[in-house]
Design an enzyme around this catalytic site. Structure first.
Site, short mmCIF file in Angstrom:
data_model
loop_
_atom_site.label_atom_id
_atom_site.label_comp_id
_atom_site.label_asym_id
_atom_site.label_seq_id
_atom_site.Cartn_x
_atom_site.Cartn_y
_atom_site.Cartn_z
CG HIS A 229 45.26 39.63 41.67
ND1 HIS A 229 45.45 38.66 40.70
CD2 HIS A 229 46.03 40.68 41.28
CE1 HIS A 229 46.29 39.10 39.78
NE2 HIS A 229 46.66 40.32 40.13
CB SER B 251 46.23 43.21 39.09
OG SER B 251 47.00 42.99 37.94
#
Length: 295
Positions: free
Chosen positions: A246, A200
């Site tokens: 993220h 991610s």
């Protein structure tokens, strides 16, 4: 439309400014407009469009002119424009299958962990214990079918156009720098005994760079912004998601993307690789600071 043109269209390459139906990854060295092989004219540095040559701003022909270049100045590689994206997806899927086959012992040995005891392992494990490789290996592990499916779909959608626009070397640099930056921020802010894994951080880096690229090309940014907002909402609304990875990946992707597509032509390499080195250096400092806190 032949197979090469269809692959170029699918990869999101811009159209030649003189031939709208022909997609290309080559740009004029002077005005930076996209040009197809029929329009590009060899010059002492790269290729130029017919208008720049006719206006006198071109530098003429040269038998030793550089290879065709992408928007970011990377060498336009022959063959599949999404080759490295497919390789990255293949590595992620292969390691996920290994996880499913071998079990938790394999995953526990390579996911991101600050410092903690892991059942089945002797002593304390983690980055703080000198296992810095976990910052890299954790980028290729996933916690389930839904996790890897979502990440690989995002990689497929974002990776192809970015690989074509940046060139393979710059694309890989963006991917790994973003992933490592996301891991470093997770290591700094997450609990030391909290495991983390997944691509991610690198994927959010691609999101950031794609936004920069689309703004540079003056494309409609609403689709990528909308998808990014949805992903950020999911990041903070669902528990168990390493939001630090993220955010770290996104910020580094924006910074590297700016360095890649807005670098001045005369100092392009220095600006691009210097930006990557700077983000990596900051990530390294974060890791050193957190390690000092835990030890």
């Amino acid at each position: 439309m032949n197979q090469d043109e269809d692959q170029a269209r699918q990869a999101g390459l811009p159209s030649c400014y003189r031939h709208p139906g022909v997609h290309t990854g080559i740009s004029c060295a002077r005005c930076e407009r996209p040009i197809c092989p029929e329009c590009m004219i060899s010059a002492s540095v790269g290729f130029q469009c017919p208008e720049c040559v006719r206006s006198g701003s071109g530098t003429g022909h040269a038998p030793t002119a550089n290879q065709p270049r992408t928007l970011a100045g990377g060498v336009l590689a022959a063959g599949d424009p999404q080759l490295f994206t497919k390789i990255l997806i293949g590595i992620n899927v292969a390691l996920f299958l290994v996880q499913e086959t071998v079990g938790d012992r394999f995953t526990d040995a390579f996911f991101l962990l600050g410092r903690a005891g892991i059942p089945g392992f002797d002593g304390v494990q983690g980055v703080a214990e000198g296992q810095w490789y976990r910052l890299l290996t954790s980028m290729f592990l996933h916690g389930g079918i839904a996790h890897i499916a979502f990440n690989m779909l995002s990689l497929w959608w974002l990776g192809g156009p970015l690989e074509a626009a940046l060139g393979r070397a710059r694309y890989l640099a963006l991917y790994f720098v973003s992933g490592l930056a996301g891991g470093a921020l997770t290591y700094l802010l997450a609990a030391s005994n909290e495991p983390s894994l997944g691509a991610s951080g690198a994927i959010f880096g691609l999101f950031g760079a794609m936004a920069v690229l689309m703004r540079r090309m003056k494309y409609d940014m609403r689709p990528v912004i909308g998808l990014l907002v949805v992903n950020l909402i999911i990041t903070f609304a669902w528990s168990g998601i390493a939001w630090q990875a993220h955010v770290g990946g996104l910020v580094s992707g924006v910074l590297v993307g700016i360095g890649m597509v807005h670098a001045p032509a005369e100092r392009r390499g220095l600006a691009q690789w210097g930006t990557c080195a700077l983000v990596l250096a900051v990530s390294a400092v974060i890791v050193v600071i957190r390690t000092a806190q835990l030890t």
